[in-house]
Design a protein around this motif. Structure first.
Motif, short mmCIF file in Angstrom:
data_model
loop_
_atom_site.label_atom_id
_atom_site.label_comp_id
_atom_site.label_asym_id
_atom_site.label_seq_id
_atom_site.Cartn_x
_atom_site.Cartn_y
_atom_site.Cartn_z
N GLN A 265 0.66 -1.33 0.29
CA GLN A 265 -0.24 0.05 -0.01
C GLN A 265 0.79 1.20 0.19
O GLN A 265 0.04 2.39 -0.32
N LEU A 266 2.16 1.40 0.31
CA LEU A 266 2.99 2.43 0.32
C LEU A 266 3.08 2.98 -1.20
O LEU A 266 3.96 2.08 -1.77
N PRO A 267 2.87 4.04 -1.39
CA PRO A 267 3.00 4.72 -2.79
C PRO A 267 4.74 5.18 -2.73
O PRO A 267 5.40 5.45 -1.95
N GLU A 268 5.18 5.39 -3.87
CA GLU A 268 6.52 5.98 -4.20
C GLU A 268 6.31 7.51 -3.97
O GLU A 268 5.37 8.01 -4.61
N MET A 269 7.31 8.00 -3.37
CA MET A 269 7.52 9.35 -2.96
C MET A 269 8.70 9.86 -3.43
O MET A 269 9.70 9.27 -3.09
N GLY A 270 8.67 10.98 -4.06
CA GLY A 270 10.05 11.92 -4.28
C GLY A 270 10.90 10.95 -5.54
O GLY A 270 10.48 10.26 -6.17
N SER A 271 12.00 11.30 -5.10
CA SER A 271 13.13 10.55 -6.13
C SER A 271 13.53 9.04 -5.87
O SER A 271 13.91 8.19 -6.61
N ARG A 272 13.13 8.85 -4.45
CA ARG A 272 13.40 7.41 -4.18
C ARG A 272 12.76 6.99 -2.77
O ARG A 272 12.97 7.88 -2.04
N THR A 273 11.98 5.99 -2.65
CA THR A 273 11.33 5.82 -1.23
C THR A 273 12.16 4.48 -0.62
O THR A 273 11.72 3.34 -1.44
N GLU A 274 12.73 4.50 0.37
CA GLU A 274 13.06 3.47 1.18
C GLU A 274 12.29 3.00 2.17
O GLU A 274 11.91 3.88 2.72
N ILE A 275 11.93 1.64 2.26
CA ILE A 275 11.17 1.26 3.38
C ILE A 275 12.18 0.52 4.38
O ILE A 275 12.94 -0.13 4.09
N LEU A 276 11.76 0.82 5.48
CA LEU A 276 12.83 0.54 6.74
C LEU A 276 11.93 0.09 8.06
O LEU A 276 11.50 0.65 8.66
N PHE A 277 12.08 -1.29 7.95
CA PHE A 277 11.19 -2.18 9.13
C PHE A 277 12.39 -2.31 10.43
O PHE A 277 13.50 -2.51 10.22
N VAL A 278 11.84 -1.81 11.46
CA VAL A 278 12.45 -1.92 12.89
C VAL A 278 11.56 -2.93 13.47
O VAL A 278 10.36 -2.60 14.10
N GLU A 279 12.00 -4.27 13.69
CA GLU A 279 11.36 -5.21 14.23
C GLU A 279 11.64 -5.34 15.83
O GLU A 279 12.93 -5.21 16.02
N GLY A 280 10.37 -5.42 16.88
CA GLY A 280 10.94 -4.96 18.18
C GLY A 280 10.32 -6.17 19.07
O GLY A 280 9.55 -6.19 19.92
N HIS A 281 11.34 -7.23 19.06
CA HIS A 281 11.16 -8.34 20.20
C HIS A 281 9.68 -8.76 19.98
O HIS A 281 9.09 -9.27 20.95
N SER A 282 9.24 -9.58 18.76
CA SER A 282 7.88 -9.90 18.39
C SER A 282 7.74 -11.32 19.13
O SER A 282 8.62 -12.09 18.92
N SER A 283 6.61 -11.69 19.57
CA SER A 283 6.20 -13.00 19.81
C SER A 283 5.85 -13.90 18.70
O SER A 283 5.51 -15.03 18.99
N ASP A 284 5.41 -13.25 17.74
CA ASP A 284 4.70 -13.87 16.49
C ASP A 284 5.89 -13.95 15.52
O ASP A 284 7.09 -13.69 16.00
N ASP A 285 5.76 -14.17 14.06
CA ASP A 285 6.53 -14.35 13.16
C ASP A 285 6.81 -13.25 12.28
O ASP A 285 7.26 -13.25 11.13
N THR A 286 6.71 -12.12 12.82
CA THR A 286 6.78 -10.64 12.64
C THR A 286 8.32 -10.68 11.65
O THR A 286 8.27 -10.27 10.48
#
Length: 482
Positions: A265-286
């Motif tokens: 769902q994340l649109p492209e924005m500007g000259s380049r769009t970087e996606i950066l996930f920070v996973e925080g000690h999940s108890s499921d399979d995130t």
């Protein structure tokens, strides 16, 4: 200050000594408070221009890397240059500044008019000519006396407790904002301070740091200040390849069912769009889901994946900023209660210069009870109103996790942690308070807020409510009690 003001004070003192310096020493507590105010907003090392600089003492106290003071009083300018040879002082008509002077060739980070507006014959003219010394990042800081104090200040003059002055322009905060708008600026912050302008041991501290910040009473304070910047270009619309790049930080804890949707769902924005996930000690399979999506989109979309080292959303956001490579950085909660499709509004608000800090606001459009219960709505409005009052800005929703700002501004905010410490476990308020202290232009971006479709909220209402009260107390101490 201006020549007329100095001439009026000459008759009160012998020829030896500086009349302006004499009155500054006599009312030292007041001038120290002005210095404290400006040092709160202006870190050392800036390029600063002061219009109506007087003795130059205030300019010197701000420790600029390059400081220029301009005044109409030849004697005061000579004394200022002798006392502060590392600064630059010029004798000029404030209404007709010499723009060809080499010392004024480069723009400034901050331009000060401290108690100068009140004695200008044409305020708009002076403000308009200062535009050529500004960039979009320049901050104009103006201070003046509250008009409610006119009878008391006139009495102080009669009692020879205040320097005699010519007839003044008694300006309200609304008057100043209007003049700035006419001259091509927009207001960032406005505030009032100093209820007792004389040093009386213990009493002055009690009155000015505890009583003066209180709603209602604050309107009676002596000093009014305004921080402004140039109005942005309303026609900003370059092609995408000439726009800034973007990083979207997505803190994710127990959000396995939302990871793919975030990317899709994340649109492209500007000259380049970087996606950066920070996973925080999940108890499921995130974490496993992030890795799967990252591998699937390899070569299609740039996706970084980090595992959080500390705890809490605030720590995750800070870790994300440390790794971000985009010019504009946006925070998106992985629960997608704020839709990814709304992020271009945040990007354009910052990239176009309409604001420096885009703050999500969920309280404009109708809310379903399952998205935000009525009690939560009123709590959000209360904390927003309280912080807006404390910070001198208007923010309708301080608890929305979606925010955007320039990466370079984030690092200026991050420096404040050395002074403030890590007081914010949420990751929202050190950004908001830091943006206010760094005089960033903050705007609300209305968004629609939806119920979760996966997982459950990590919010604990009583515990987090107490933490929010602590943060408001912290803000009150630093913004109203400094």
């Amino acid at each position: 200050m201006n020549f007329a003001k100095n001439q009026l004070s000459q008759s009160l003192l012998p020829a030896s000594g500086c009349p302006l310096h004499y009155w500054q020493q006599k009312n030292r507590y007041y001038y120290e408070d002005l210095e404290r105010l400006l040092r709160f907003f202006l870190p050392p090392g800036l390029r600063i221009l002061e219009i109506g600089c007087g003795t130059g003492a205030l300019l010197n106290a701000l420790r600029p890397s390059f400081g220029v003071g301009i005044d109409q009083d030849a004697e005061v300018i000579d004394q200022a240059q002798q006392q502060f040879p590392h600064l630059h002082f010029r004798l000029q008509d404030l209404h007709r500044l010499d723009k060809r002077d080499p010392i004024l060739a480069q723009p400034f980070d901050a331009i000060l008019l401290v108690n100068t507006l009140s004695y200008l014959r044409d305020i708009q003219q002076v403000l308009e000519q200062l535009r050529c010394f500004c960039t979009p990042r320049t901050r104009l800081i103006l201070s003046h006396h509250n008009p409610l104090w006119e009878p008391l200040l006139n009495l102080a003059t009669l009692l020879k407790q205040r320097r005699p002055l010519p007839a003044a322009n008694w300006l309200s905060a609304a008057d100043v904002a209007n003049l700035l708008h006419l001259a091509g600026y927009e207001v960032i912050q406005q505030g009032k301070r100093l209820l007792l302008p004389r040093r009386i041991p213990l009493l002055s501290t009690l009155v000015n740091r505890v009583i003066a910040p209180l709603p209602g009473i604050n309107a009676l304070c002596l000093t009014e200040y305004t921080i402004a910047r140039l109005q942005p270009d309303p026609n900003w619309d370059p092609p995408p390849e000439k726009q800034p790049s973007c990083t979207v930080i997505i803190p994710a804890r127990n959000e396995a069912g939302n990871i793919r949707r975030c990317v899709e769902q994340l649109p492209e924005m500007g000259s380049r769009t970087e996606i950066l996930f920070v996973e925080g000690h999940s108890s499921d399979d995130t974490w496993a889901e992030i890795q799967r999506v990252q591998a699937e989109y390899q070569g299609i979309r740039p996706i970084q994946a980090l595992r959080q080292e500390g705890k809490g959303k605030g720590d995750a956001v800070r870790q994300g900023f440390a790794a971000a490579r985009g010019d504009v950085v946006i925070i998106l909660d992985a629960d997608l209660t704020v839709q990814a499709e709304d992020l271009p509004k945040f990007f354009r608000a910052v990239a176009s210069g309409r604001c420096d800090f885009a703050n999500g606001c969920r309280l404009i459009y109708p809310l379903k009870p399952e998205a935000m219960p009525r009690l939560n709505q009123w709590a959000n409005r209360f904390f927003a109103a309280l912080l807006s009052y404390i910070l001198g800005i208007r923010v309708k929703d301080t608890l929305c996790g979606t925010k955007a700002l320039w990466r370079e501004d984030y690092w200026q905010i991050a420096k404040l942690r050395q002074e403030w410490g890590n007081f914010d476990p949420f990751g929202d308020f050190d950004l908001l308070l830091g943006a206010a202290k760094r005089t960033l232009k903050i705007l609300d971006i209305p968004v629609r807020y939806f119920p979760r479709t996966y997982g459950r909220s990590n919010i604990h209402h009583l515990r987090d409510g107490l933490r929010l009260l602590q943060i408001c107390g912290f803000a009150l101490k630093h913004f109203k009690g400094s």
